[in-house]
Design an enzyme around this catalytic site. Sequence first.
Site, short mmCIF file in Angstrom:
data_model
loop_
_atom_site.label_atom_id
_atom_site.label_comp_id
_atom_site.label_asym_id
_atom_site.label_seq_id
_atom_site.Cartn_x
_atom_site.Cartn_y
_atom_site.Cartn_z
N ALA A 61 0.80 -1.22 0.00
CA ALA A 61 0.00 0.00 0.00
C ALA A 61 0.83 1.27 0.00
O ALA A 61 0.32 2.36 0.27
CB ALA A 61 -0.94 -0.01 1.21
N ALA A 62 2.11 1.17 -0.33
CA ALA A 62 3.00 2.33 -0.26
C ALA A 62 2.53 3.49 -1.14
O ALA A 62 2.51 4.64 -0.71
CB ALA A 62 4.42 1.92 -0.65
N GLY A 63 2.15 3.20 -2.36
CA GLY A 63 1.69 4.25 -3.27
C GLY A 63 0.41 4.91 -2.81
O GLY A 63 0.28 6.13 -2.86
N ASP A 64 -0.53 4.10 -2.34
CA ASP A 64 -1.79 4.66 -1.82
C ASP A 64 -1.53 5.53 -0.60
O ASP A 64 -2.11 6.61 -0.46
CB ASP A 64 -2.76 3.54 -1.46
CG ASP A 64 -3.25 2.77 -2.67
OD1 ASP A 64 -3.30 3.36 -3.77
OD2 ASP A 64 -3.59 1.59 -2.52
#
Length: 99
Positions: free
Chosen positions: A38-41
Amino acid sequence: MGPRAALITLGSRGALYADGKESFVVPAFPVVAIDTTAAGDAFNGGFASALAKGLPVREAVRQAMAIAALCVSRRGAQSSMPTAETVAEFLNHNMLKEI
């Protein structure tokens, strides 16, 4: 026509912002990455939230980097999202290291 600015994540190297007037790199916070699901989110949500609060772009990118760093240091997607309090503590702790 087209975008007036770009924000590119560079993983462990930070994030690059450019808008035609200025460009800068905000370094990543050193953490042990456990799960990058979930890094991008986390980054995008943190950046949008910081801008909505009226923070300057450079500080908004820094906050987004902190949120993403905290996110990747935990397992899961939704369960890895940090609270506002956790982000504030993380930034405060890392601000002291920069001084």
